[in-house]
Design a protein around this motif. Structure first.
Motif, PDB file in Angstrom:
ATOM      1  N   UNK A   1      34.901   7.888  49.374  1.00  0.00           N
ATOM      2  CA  UNK A   1      35.804   7.064  48.568  1.00  0.00           C
ATOM      3  C   UNK A   1      36.579   7.903  47.562  1.00  0.00           C
ATOM      4  N   UNK A   2      35.922   8.940  47.015  1.00  0.00           N
ATOM      5  CA  UNK A   2      36.628   9.865  46.118  1.00  0.00           C
ATOM      6  C   UNK A   2      37.735  10.580  46.870  1.00  0.00           C
ATOM      7  N   UNK A   3      37.428  11.018  48.104  1.00  0.00           N
ATOM      8  CA  UNK A   3      38.432  11.701  48.924  1.00  0.00           C
ATOM      9  C   UNK A   3      39.623  10.791  49.198  1.00  0.00           C
ATOM     10  N   UNK A   4      39.359   9.581  49.652  1.00  0.00           N
ATOM     11  CA  UNK A   4      40.448   8.667  49.990  1.00  0.00           C
ATOM     12  C   UNK A   4      41.353   8.404  48.799  1.00  0.00           C
ATOM     13  N   UNK A   5      40.767   8.077  47.665  1.00  0.00           N
ATOM     14  CA  UNK A   5      41.563   7.773  46.479  1.00  0.00           C
ATOM     15  C   UNK A   5      42.271   9.013  45.957  1.00  0.00           C
ATOM     16  N   UNK A   6      41.561  10.137  45.956  1.00  0.00           N
ATOM     17  CA  UNK A   6      42.167  11.382  45.482  1.00  0.00           C
ATOM     18  C   UNK A   6      43.357  11.793  46.318  1.00  0.00           C
ATOM     19  N   UNK A   7      43.251  11.677  47.636  1.00  0.00           N
ATOM     20  CA  UNK A   7      44.369  12.025  48.516  1.00  0.00           C
ATOM     21  C   UNK A   7      45.548  11.070  48.322  1.00  0.00           C
ATOM     22  N   UNK A   8      45.255   9.808  48.132  1.00  0.00           N
ATOM     23  CA  UNK A   8      46.324   8.834  47.880  1.00  0.00           C
ATOM     24  C   UNK A   8      47.095   9.189  46.615  1.00  0.00           C
ATOM     25  N   UNK A   9      46.362   9.499  45.559  1.00  0.00           N
ATOM     26  CA  UNK A   9      46.997   9.862  44.284  1.00  0.00           C
ATOM     27  C   UNK A   9      47.760  11.176  44.421  1.00  0.00           C
TER      28      UNK A   9
END
Length: 368
Positions: free
Chosen positions: A352-360
């Protein structure tokens, strides 16, 4: 002894506590002790209650040495020495062998220890450069041209930090043949095990008697907090390293050794957990790169670090600094590895950190 600031460690030491989305680390999502105990069904705390808090086994317990020796084809447990992480293992090998006037060849870019510590000891260091256009592989012909009668050591990350590239068995066999022409040692930091089944990976100690395999539980095994690493060598080098090791450390500690044994005794369970994280997250990362216009990447060989190339208006160090300040996303700028325009992205953060971090990160790239 003079030595430059350690680029990647200096950056992380200053900035990692500021991150909301930490995509800078190259560890596969770290275990909590609770998760490790549940996964392995072990009685870590009960066993610890019975332990005397003395120095413990100085070189690592017999169980630790035996379990590490199983990772190689023909390494006697007595030739395994426990160290303070792979950084301690690399330091021990270089400190024990390199003298002023020696010639050292180091893959470049790579983990900074492997070239700046030899320099600090008075060695002449040549850079064996990786080529992005060749999937971050070096050229074996370049190595043949660099080798000298006084070449003492060839230093390699395999997999490479920061790019994630694996030099396969066939290529490493060629490196060994070059090293043999002058009797050079080959030191290989092997902390990243590839989870890509198509890669034919071989530890250097399995290929060459003068090979030095260094490793730790920090990356592939998700336990950086216990700071346990090792050297695996022939008996002559192990005896030499013992002398220098007495000057640099006593032991890793009773608890760290015990936790390390739990991880290694349950290696299959740990690696199954981590293979799923790596391959699932790598797919998310690849999909993101493919739909993000200002990013490209030579994708890693199923290891936990990657090196993205960014099309930005700013230098990569300014971009990464502003990215962290404005969004909380942490990367390691390419300048930490002397490769501007790039950044190390650790895609094996919690999913979930990866997904949100990549989106940002993708949104921020569009604007910068």
């Amino acid at each position: 002894m003079k030595i430059p600031e350690f680029g990647v460690e200096g950056w992380l030491n200053v900035h990692e506590r500021e991150a909301k989305y930490d995509l800078a680390q190259s560890t596969i999502t770290s275990f909590s002790m609770n998760e490790l105990v549940k996964l392995t069904d072990s009685d870590v705390y009960g066993e610890l209650d019975q332990q005397k808090m003395n120095y413990g086994w100085i070189e690592g317990s017999p169980t630790f040495k035996k379990e590490v020796s199983k990772l190689y084809k023909n390494v006697d447990p007595d030739n395994v020495l426990q160290t303070n992480g792979a950084t301690g293992a690399n330091m021990l090998a270089i400190y024990s062998l390199i003298e002023p006037g020696d010639h050292v060849i180091s893959v470049y870019p790579s983990y900074q220890q492997l070239y700046d510590i030899p320099k600090s000891l008075g060695a002449d260091v040549s850079f064996w450069k990786l080529h992005e256009e060749d999937n971050w592989y070096p050229d074996i012909e370049d190595l043949k041209k660099m080798i000298r009668p006084n070449t003492k050591m060839i230093c390699i990350n395999n997999a490479n930090n920061p790019t994630g590239t694996i030099l396969d068995r066939k290529f490493m066999e060629q490196v060994v043949e070059v090293a043999k022409t002058v009797g050079a040692y080959v030191l290989v930091d092997e902390v990243y095990l590839p989870f890509d089944d198509s890669v034919d990976f071989a530890p250097i100690i399995d290929l060459y008697d003068k090979g030095i395999s260094t490793n730790s539980l920090s990356k592939t095994y998700s336990m950086p907090g216990i700071r346990v690493g090792w050297t695996a060598t022939n008996s002559e080098l192990a005896d030499l390293f013992r002398k220098y090791r007495d000057y640099t450390m006593i032991c890793s500690g009773v608890f760290s050794d015990q936790a390390a044994c739990v991880v290694l005794q349950n290696r299959d369970k740990v690696l199954a957990r981590n293979k799923k994280i790596v391959l699932d997250n790598l797919k998310i990362f690849k999909d993101w790169v493919e739909r993000t216009p200002k990013v490209s990447c030579v994708f890693p060989n199923g290891v936990s670090t990657s090196f993205i190339k960014m099309d930005t208006k700013k230098s990569s160090i300014d971009f990464c600094r502003d990215l962290l300040k404005d969004t909380g996303v942490l990367l390691v700028p390419g300048e930490a590895f002397d490769v501007p325009g790039h950044a190390r992205l650790g895609y094996c953060a919690p999913t979930e950190t990866l997904k949100k971090g990549l989106e940002v990160l993708g949104d921020y790239l569009e604007k910068n």
